[in-house]
Design an enzyme around this catalytic site. Structure first.
Site, PDB file in Angstrom:
ATOM      1  N   HIS A 157       0.856  -1.205   0.000  1.00 30.07           N
ATOM      2  CA  HIS A 157       0.000   0.000   0.000  1.00 30.07           C
ATOM      3  C   HIS A 157       0.888   1.250   0.000  1.00 30.07           C
ATOM      4  O   HIS A 157       0.989   1.967   1.006  1.00 30.07           O
ATOM      5  CB  HIS A 157      -0.889  -0.065   1.251  1.00 30.07           C
ATOM      6  CG  HIS A 157      -2.033   0.887   1.269  1.00 30.07           C
ATOM      7  ND1 HIS A 157      -1.903   2.233   1.046  1.00 30.07           N
ATOM      8  CD2 HIS A 157      -3.349   0.682   1.494  1.00 30.07           C
ATOM      9  CE1 HIS A 157      -3.079   2.814   1.153  1.00 30.07           C
ATOM     10  NE2 HIS A 157      -3.977   1.886   1.419  1.00 30.07           N
ATOM     11  N   GLU A 260      -0.835   1.248  -5.440  1.00 25.49           N
ATOM     12  CA  GLU A 260      -0.633   0.079  -4.585  1.00 25.49           C
ATOM     13  C   GLU A 260      -0.697  -1.186  -5.431  1.00 25.49           C
ATOM     14  O   GLU A 260      -1.729  -1.469  -6.030  1.00 25.49           O
ATOM     15  CB  GLU A 260      -1.728   0.055  -3.517  1.00 25.49           C
ATOM     16  CG  GLU A 260      -1.972   1.418  -2.875  1.00 25.49           C
ATOM     17  CD  GLU A 260      -3.346   1.531  -2.205  1.00 25.49           C
ATOM     18  OE1 GLU A 260      -3.962   0.506  -1.900  1.00 25.49           O
ATOM     19  OE2 GLU A 260      -3.793   2.670  -1.995  1.00 25.49           O
TER      20      GLU A 260
HETATM   21  C1  BG6 Z   1      -7.026   1.966   0.062  1.00 24.88           C
HETATM   22  C2  BG6 Z   1      -8.490   1.617  -0.064  1.00 24.88           C
HETATM   23  O1  BG6 Z   1      -6.243   0.895  -0.350  1.00 24.88           O
HETATM   24  O2  BG6 Z   1      -6.728   2.254   1.423  1.00 24.88           O
HETATM   25  C3  BG6 Z   1      -9.336   2.752   0.467  1.00 24.88           C
HETATM   26  O3  BG6 Z   1      -8.825   1.347  -1.416  1.00 24.88           O
HETATM   27  C4  BG6 Z   1      -8.939   3.093   1.891  1.00 24.88           C
HETATM   28  O4  BG6 Z   1     -10.711   2.409   0.403  1.00 24.88           O
HETATM   29  C5  BG6 Z   1      -7.433   3.369   1.934  1.00 24.88           C
HETATM   30  O5  BG6 Z   1      -9.654   4.221   2.331  1.00 24.88           O
HETATM   31  C6  BG6 Z   1      -6.896   3.696   3.323  1.00 24.88           C
HETATM   32  O6  BG6 Z   1      -7.301   2.739   4.242  1.00 24.88           O
HETATM   33  P1  BG6 Z   1      -6.980   2.902   5.780  1.00 24.88           P
HETATM   34  O7  BG6 Z   1      -7.603   1.723   6.458  1.00 24.88           O
HETATM   35  O8  BG6 Z   1      -5.490   2.929   5.913  1.00 24.88           O
HETATM   36  O9  BG6 Z   1      -7.594   4.220   6.199  1.00 24.88           O
END
Ligand code: BG6
Length: 285
Positions: A157, A260
């Protein structure tokens, strides 16, 4: 010293000046500096004490992307799984003439009893970070060391630090089918991806192996080369979502984009004894 271990993180330093930092918590890479500049976004409000997933860097999504859905066994796990909210351990470090490498590991004996009850499989993860003069490779190996199959999603990510989200272009997704999680629609990408508001899109089965994050019309930016990872998520929370996140500054969406690489459109089924590997190599354009 090319690999310096502190209580909360590991610092990799290359003889050319490139460097990287990886927190034990979540095995989250929070910094990659090359050619004198930081390339990875880490929120000024990121919580680094191990009480919440780190906002920025490269959190590791495993074994579920987003919130799991009943009746799948991942349904009760936290959003994006437990790997990013568990402390990993250093299993190996090495260096040769070109590369400084660290490996962090996580297995079922290291997660909380609660997670273990929710996801009762025997697994071993090894995350390898290899830093060279001009690129960095981050790769995950998932090994099913139990006696029954399990399903997983995973995602590197990656939050990129960019000069201006309104000027950025993601090149390499033209013609790919994607799910727009903001509009809740399915479409085919036409041309390059640009950011003009909240973006949360899941591109499935991306054949292009080298994507480009072009900062502006000069074409400068970052190349993402993916290996064994089929899907790409592009995310920028923009104004409203940003103001709703306690660990993200209201204006920080201007200087980040998440691109990602992973396997999230479908679960991967891993048979007992089998292993799976995927990685990305980041380099400057
Ligand atoms: C992304 C998702 O990978 O991560 C989103 O597609 C999400 O929907 C984002 O909002 C961040 O997620 P988090 O749990 O770290 O706030």
């Amino acid at each position: 010293m090319p690999v310096h271990q502190q209580s909360e993180k590991i610092i990799l330093t290359h003889s050319t000046g490139a460097s990287a930092e990886v927190y034990f918590y979540g095995s989250t890479l929070t910094s990659w500096k090359v050619a004198g500049k930081e390339r990875i976004f880490l929120s000024d409000k990121a919580i680094l004490d191990g009480s919440k997933a780190i906002r920025g860097g490269i959190p590791l999504v495993f074994p579920v992307f987003g919130k799991g859905k009943a009746p799948h066994v991942t349904a009760s796990l936290p959003q994006h799984g437990f790997a990013r909210v568990t402390r990993w351990k250093l299993v190996n470090s090495s260096e040769d003439a070109t590369t400084v490498t660290v490996q962090l590991g996580l297995d079922h004996s290291m997660i909380t009893e609660e997670f273990r009850n929710l996801w009762p499989f025997d697994f071993s993860l090894v995350y390898t970070v290899s830093l060279t003069a001009d690129n960095i490779e981050t790769g995950l190996r998932v090994h099913n060391i139990g006696d029954r199959a399990f399903d997983f999603n995973t995602l590197l990510h990656t939050y990129f630090l960019i000069p201006d989200a309104s000027a950025v272009k993601v090149v390499g997704l033209n013609g790919v089918d994607y799910v727009d999680k903001v509009l809740q629609t399915s479409s085919k990408q036409k041309g390059d991806v640009v950011i003009r508001g909240e973006v949360d899109s899941v591109y499935a089965n991306v054949n292009t192996l080298k994507l480009e994050i072009q900062y502006d019309p000069s074409g400068k930016g970052i190349q993402v080369q993916k290996n064994g990872l089929g899907d790409i998520v592009v995310w920028n929370p923009w104004t409203e979502k940003a103001s709703g996140m306690a660990d993200f500054g209201d204006e920080e969406f201007h200087k980040m984009i998440c691109v990602e690489a992973g396997q999230v459109a479908e679960f991967i089924a891993l048979a007992a004894g089998d292993a799976w590997e995927g990685s990305q190599i980041l380099s400057l354009l």
